[in-house]
Design a protein around this motif. Sequence first.
Motif, mmCIF file in Angstrom:
data_model
loop_
_atom_site.group_PDB
_atom_site.id
_atom_site.type_symbol
_atom_site.label_atom_id
_atom_site.label_comp_id
_atom_site.label_asym_id
_atom_site.label_seq_id
_atom_site.Cartn_x
_atom_site.Cartn_y
_atom_site.Cartn_z
ATOM 1 N N GLN A 121 40.196 -21.246 -73.594
ATOM 2 C CA GLN A 121 40.461 -20.441 -72.384
ATOM 3 C C GLN A 121 40.932 -21.260 -71.102
ATOM 4 O O GLN A 121 41.709 -20.905 -70.557
ATOM 5 C CB GLN A 121 39.324 -19.793 -72.285
ATOM 6 C CG GLN A 121 39.191 -18.742 -70.766
ATOM 7 C CD GLN A 121 37.750 -18.080 -70.784
ATOM 8 O OE1 GLN A 121 36.834 -18.825 -70.268
ATOM 9 N NE2 GLN A 121 37.721 -17.003 -70.732
ATOM 10 N N MET A 122 40.290 -22.404 -71.246
ATOM 11 C CA MET A 122 40.531 -23.271 -69.912
ATOM 12 C C MET A 122 42.070 -23.852 -70.164
ATOM 13 O O MET A 122 42.784 -24.020 -69.100
ATOM 14 C CB MET A 122 39.528 -24.615 -69.851
ATOM 15 C CG MET A 122 38.507 -23.888 -69.214
ATOM 16 S SD MET A 122 38.412 -23.033 -67.688
ATOM 17 C CE MET A 122 39.601 -23.811 -66.623
ATOM 18 N N GLU A 123 42.561 -24.190 -71.236
ATOM 19 C CA GLU A 123 43.977 -24.475 -71.455
ATOM 20 C C GLU A 123 44.869 -23.427 -70.995
ATOM 21 O O GLU A 123 45.775 -23.831 -70.319
ATOM 22 C CB GLU A 123 44.032 -24.856 -72.843
ATOM 23 C CG GLU A 123 45.357 -25.531 -73.138
ATOM 24 C CD GLU A 123 45.607 -25.824 -74.786
ATOM 25 O OE1 GLU A 123 46.722 -25.786 -75.253
ATOM 26 O OE2 GLU A 123 44.784 -26.098 -75.538
ATOM 27 N N VAL B 273 40.414 -26.101 -57.841
ATOM 28 C CA VAL B 273 39.284 -26.171 -59.102
ATOM 29 C C VAL B 273 39.548 -27.455 -59.937
ATOM 30 O O VAL B 273 38.526 -27.910 -60.354
ATOM 31 C CB VAL B 273 40.050 -24.961 -59.962
ATOM 32 C CG1 VAL B 273 39.187 -24.803 -61.262
ATOM 33 C CG2 VAL B 273 39.967 -23.512 -59.237
ATOM 34 N N ILE B 274 40.702 -27.834 -60.210
ATOM 35 C CA ILE B 274 40.829 -29.199 -60.781
ATOM 36 C C ILE B 274 40.046 -30.247 -60.210
ATOM 37 O O ILE B 274 39.024 -30.907 -60.873
ATOM 38 C CB ILE B 274 42.283 -29.563 -61.167
ATOM 39 C CG1 ILE B 274 42.926 -28.477 -62.063
ATOM 40 C CG2 ILE B 274 42.408 -30.855 -61.553
ATOM 41 C CD1 ILE B 274 44.392 -28.583 -61.929
ATOM 42 N N PRO C 64 38.493 -17.109 -64.807
ATOM 43 C CA PRO C 64 39.370 -17.331 -65.762
ATOM 44 C C PRO C 64 40.446 -16.227 -66.119
ATOM 45 O O PRO C 64 41.579 -16.336 -66.576
ATOM 46 C CB PRO C 64 38.684 -17.601 -67.227
ATOM 47 C CG PRO C 64 37.255 -17.865 -66.689
ATOM 48 C CD PRO C 64 37.313 -17.235 -65.365
ATOM 49 N N GLU C 65 40.017 -14.833 -65.929
ATOM 50 C CA GLU C 65 40.786 -13.772 -66.219
ATOM 51 C C GLU C 65 41.818 -13.452 -65.089
ATOM 52 O O GLU C 65 42.868 -12.885 -65.264
ATOM 53 C CB GLU C 65 39.888 -12.423 -66.053
ATOM 54 C CG GLU C 65 38.887 -12.303 -67.213
ATOM 55 C CD GLU C 65 37.787 -13.279 -67.184
ATOM 56 O OE1 GLU C 65 37.321 -13.751 -68.349
ATOM 57 O OE2 GLU C 65 37.299 -13.672 -65.951
ATOM 58 N N TRP D 269 33.563 -26.067 -65.413
ATOM 59 C CA TRP D 269 34.733 -25.305 -65.175
ATOM 60 C C TRP D 269 34.780 -23.922 -64.704
ATOM 61 O O TRP D 269 35.430 -23.674 -63.479
ATOM 62 C CB TRP D 269 35.760 -25.525 -66.424
ATOM 63 C CG TRP D 269 36.637 -26.600 -66.747
ATOM 64 C CD1 TRP D 269 36.201 -27.551 -67.481
ATOM 65 C CD2 TRP D 269 37.684 -27.221 -65.893
ATOM 66 N NE1 TRP D 269 36.983 -28.766 -67.460
ATOM 67 C CE2 TRP D 269 38.009 -28.425 -66.595
ATOM 68 C CE3 TRP D 269 38.408 -26.680 -64.838
ATOM 69 C CZ2 TRP D 269 39.331 -29.187 -66.010
ATOM 70 C CZ3 TRP D 269 39.685 -27.345 -64.706
ATOM 71 C CH2 TRP D 269 39.876 -28.788 -65.055
ATOM 72 N N LEU D 270 33.972 -23.334 -65.342
ATOM 73 C CA LEU D 270 33.576 -22.025 -64.881
ATOM 74 C C LEU D 270 33.125 -21.981 -63.279
ATOM 75 O O LEU D 270 33.282 -21.230 -62.423
ATOM 76 C CB LEU D 270 32.650 -21.365 -65.631
ATOM 77 C CG LEU D 270 33.038 -20.825 -66.898
ATOM 78 C CD1 LEU D 270 32.169 -20.154 -67.765
ATOM 79 C CD2 LEU D 270 34.420 -20.191 -66.913
ATOM 80 N N LYS D 271 31.981 -22.812 -63.126
ATOM 81 C CA LYS D 271 31.605 -23.145 -61.809
ATOM 82 C C LYS D 271 32.506 -23.648 -60.549
ATOM 83 O O LYS D 271 32.720 -23.030 -59.468
ATOM 84 C CB LYS D 271 30.460 -24.193 -61.805
ATOM 85 C CG LYS D 271 29.763 -24.129 -60.424
ATOM 86 C CD LYS D 271 28.587 -25.536 -60.454
ATOM 87 C CE LYS D 271 27.777 -25.725 -58.981
ATOM 88 N NZ LYS D 271 27.009 -26.700 -59.097
#
Length: 591
Positions: free
Chosen positions: A481-483, A496-497, A530-531, A519-521
Amino acid sequence: MKTLKEILPFVEKPSRYTGGEWGEVECKPAKFNYCICFPDVYEVGMSNLGIKIVAEAIRSVPDTCVDRCFAPWPDFGTALKENKIPLYSLGMKWDLSRFDMIGFSLQYEMSYTALLYMLDLANIPLKASERGDEFPIVQAGGPCACNPEPMADFVDLFTIGDGEEVMAELAKLKLQIKNKREFLLKASELDGVYVPSLMDVEYNEDGTIKGFKGKTYVKKALVKNLDSAVFPRHFGVASTEAVFDRGIIEVMRGCYRGCRFCQAGFLYRPVRARSVTTLTEQACSIVRHGGFSELSLNSLSTGDYRELSELLDSINEKLPDIKMSLPSLRVDSFESNYAKFARQSSITFAPEAGTQRLRDVINKDITEEEIMRGAENAFKLGYSSIKLYFMMGLPTETDEDLKGIANIVRKIKGIYGRIPSRARSLRVSVSVSTFIPKPFTPFQYEPQITAEQVEHKLEVLKKELFMKGVSFSWNDFGLSQMEAVLARGDRRLGAVIEKAYKSGCVFDGWQQFFHYDLWLKALEECGLTPENYTREFGEDEILPWDFIDIFVDKKFLLSERRKALNNEVTGGCLSGCKACGMQKVFKCDIK
């Protein structure tokens, strides 16, 4: 150096950090000093052919020096920080901040935080806007640079497309122009060069892109004659075992096939091949200088090289004791005369989908009969282990398509059972990855499946693949998902990164270091989910990478998407030119 000598005995694999490899080109300070920075560990970077080609291209320009640096494993990275030693190059042992330019090879989206990690260890400000003339120009290239926007905050200059010629031109330009701003302005005029500071992005209230301002058109760099292109005559031999510990030649660039999910197949169009004579000379030089016992014949689809049998015979005549690896043979291009040179017990095929209907959707132009024939040919040659790669979550996929994977496995097992004088039991490894929609493909608009859908599909597969002699593996959903988020991301992901890195995310491509929760945080703290990036993209929507021209028309990609949703096969280039757009800039060898 004294402190380093005290540190190295206490870290894992000290030889990662010493340099001095056999056959490596000696580095001496020059008028233009460039350091290739690979954002992964030494063993992975030393196996990468692309950075070797780029190094050779820059060295072809007089008054240049090319050094290299790899991401230190956490133990050594911590030791560098604790002892206040800046990250350094392996050849000259220079701090990275001393170079005129440092270039990162972006092979994988999950290496983005490693780029920040290396800048941080080198005491170089992370953001391009915070780096003055006293710091090196930070450049990035590689396949992930096709959508540079997630890393736009950190990189001064991206090279997009084939790297060798454009990097040589950049070296020549930097020798002439010392001022960073003036250099970036002039460099942006070259094909394949994108300077993020020269473009702004406007967003709609819903977060979609409204438009681009500034320098809003970038053409990819294209090497038209691969046979005459620069290629290293020998490689440095890794001081500790590399991931791929072998010599490598690039047989051809590009792919004829046109699989609708495959980003590389579209990015590296058109197909350009090297001659048998050139490849044989390169193979002999690399093997004899490096002492390799194995040679890899690399391309996206080596079996499609039109003179493959002649090439194998030519190399075998000159290097009779060398084991040859053909890592990208398709099922329908597997022939016994190819396999006899490999001298392996395991063969790998990638049917990708379990039913003919779904293979038609993805334009994987192979039949079940061809799959079975490839497996039978392998078994007759003595292969007793077969690895099969599939994807789940492909557009229009149903449970029946997943069950088709198990049907293929059963039929392969049946074929092996009919082979006389089998020396051992058959081992079948089935690996299933989650489909990731990528830029510049017909599926760039498709949504990625959710965690709940993944769970259901895995339940189906686990039940169906519960067979003797069959192992089943799958990848982590959070990582996939993160990819997908980073692959289809826009410039807003820079924050974010950076947050993810500062919270402890480094080496995200290594499962033991991947922190999905962090990553979600980071996404949440930046007002994103992510969506935002795994959703379905509208066909009339402006995409983050739309300002880049890879010479494949967007209308062609849209046409391919619609054909996919109608279960229609287009086929590949070898069955006739499909008018993708490349023919406007390159005379393809297709009728």
